[in-house]
Scaffold this motif. Structure first.
Motif, mmCIF file in Angstrom:
data_model
loop_
_atom_site.group_PDB
_atom_site.id
_atom_site.type_symbol
_atom_site.label_atom_id
_atom_site.label_comp_id
_atom_site.label_asym_id
_atom_site.label_seq_id
_atom_site.Cartn_x
_atom_site.Cartn_y
_atom_site.Cartn_z
ATOM 1 N N LYS A 1 -4.176 86.010 28.859
ATOM 2 C CA LYS A 1 -4.174 86.735 30.140
ATOM 3 C C LYS A 1 -4.686 85.792 31.238
ATOM 4 O O LYS A 1 -5.691 85.103 31.045
ATOM 5 N N PRO A 2 -4.028 85.766 32.411
ATOM 6 C CA PRO A 2 -4.495 84.872 33.483
ATOM 7 C C PRO A 2 -5.873 85.310 33.983
ATOM 8 O O PRO A 2 -6.238 86.479 33.898
ATOM 9 N N SER A 3 -6.617 84.366 34.533
ATOM 10 C CA SER A 3 -7.973 84.656 34.998
ATOM 11 C C SER A 3 -7.935 85.556 36.237
ATOM 12 O O SER A 3 -6.893 85.749 36.863
ATOM 13 N N PHE A 4 -9.108 86.088 36.584
ATOM 14 C CA PHE A 4 -9.228 86.984 37.747
ATOM 15 C C PHE A 4 -8.783 86.261 39.021
ATOM 16 O O PHE A 4 -8.074 86.807 39.850
ATOM 17 N N ALA B 1 -6.784 83.682 39.306
ATOM 18 C CA ALA B 1 -5.340 83.420 39.294
ATOM 19 C C ALA B 1 -4.572 84.685 39.669
ATOM 20 O O ALA B 1 -3.622 84.643 40.460
ATOM 21 N N ARG B 2 -5.010 85.844 39.110
ATOM 22 C CA ARG B 2 -4.332 87.102 39.477
ATOM 23 C C ARG B 2 -4.547 87.436 40.947
ATOM 24 O O ARG B 2 -3.642 87.884 41.635
ATOM 25 N N THR B 3 -5.760 87.214 41.463
ATOM 26 C CA THR B 3 -6.049 87.491 42.875
ATOM 27 C C THR B 3 -5.217 86.591 43.777
ATOM 28 O O THR B 3 -4.644 87.046 44.771
ATOM 29 N N THR C 1 -2.378 85.173 43.076
ATOM 30 C CA THR C 1 -0.974 85.610 42.984
ATOM 31 C C THR C 1 -0.745 86.859 43.830
ATOM 32 O O THR C 1 0.267 86.969 44.526
ATOM 33 N N SER C 2 -1.699 87.778 43.794
ATOM 34 C CA SER C 2 -1.578 89.011 44.582
ATOM 35 C C SER C 2 -1.590 88.717 46.081
ATOM 36 O O SER C 2 -0.779 89.249 46.842
ATOM 37 N N LYS D 1 -0.854 85.849 47.492
ATOM 38 C CA LYS D 1 0.360 85.096 47.813
ATOM 39 C C LYS D 1 1.552 86.045 47.954
ATOM 40 O O LYS D 1 2.397 85.873 48.833
#
Length: 146
Positions: A39-42, A44-46, A48-49, A51
């Motif tokens: 699972k991607p890290s927090f 990385a997800r933030t 991406t969101s 972006k």
């Protein structure tokens, strides 16, 4: 003959077999065990969101655009008012002139009050009768003498 090649190529693409993971589910599980499908890290997800929301039409993009436009318009208004005050505001000079005139009037009225007070004191001194301050049939106290 070229049409036969294109139709056979289309049939070949249409009949492409599914990926290996569909036939052998253990391949997908092995990737999870090895950590490659972690699972991607927090962050990385933030990232991406954010972006994804920084494209035209997204809410965050519109909000940022509105803030930037508001700051720019406020700056233009500030510069315009500053230029108006610096170049076209004559009220300040009028008010300063009125203040100076008021101060002159105030100084003149204070001088008049001082003069009147001095005249009043002189008139009182002219009428001063030390004998009137003594008790009847008693001598004059020295503190009442000039």
């Amino acid at each position: 003959r070229s049409s036969d090649l294109s139709s056979s190529a289309a049939r070949h693409i249409a009949r492409r077999p599914p990926p290996l993971a569909a036939h052998w589910p253990f391949l997908a599980m092995s990737k999870q065990i090895e950590g490659s499908a972690a699972k991607p890290s927090f962050f990385a997800r933030t990232a991406t969101s954010i972006k994804g929301n920084l494209r035209p039409g997204a809410g965050l993009y519109s909000l940022g655009f509105g803030v930037a436009a508001g700051v720019a318009i406020s700056g233009v208004v500030y510069l315009g008012r500053t230029a108006k005050v610096m170049m076209f505001d004559h009220e300040y000079a009028k008010l300063q002139s009125r203040k100076r005139y008021f101060e002159k009037q105030l100084v003149f009225s204070k001088e008049q009050e001082e003069t009147q007070s001095a005249h009043y004191m002189a008139a009182m001194a002219a009428e001063y009768d030390p004998a009137a301050t003594r008790m009847p049939f008693k001598p004059l106290d020295p503190k009442y003498r000039f």
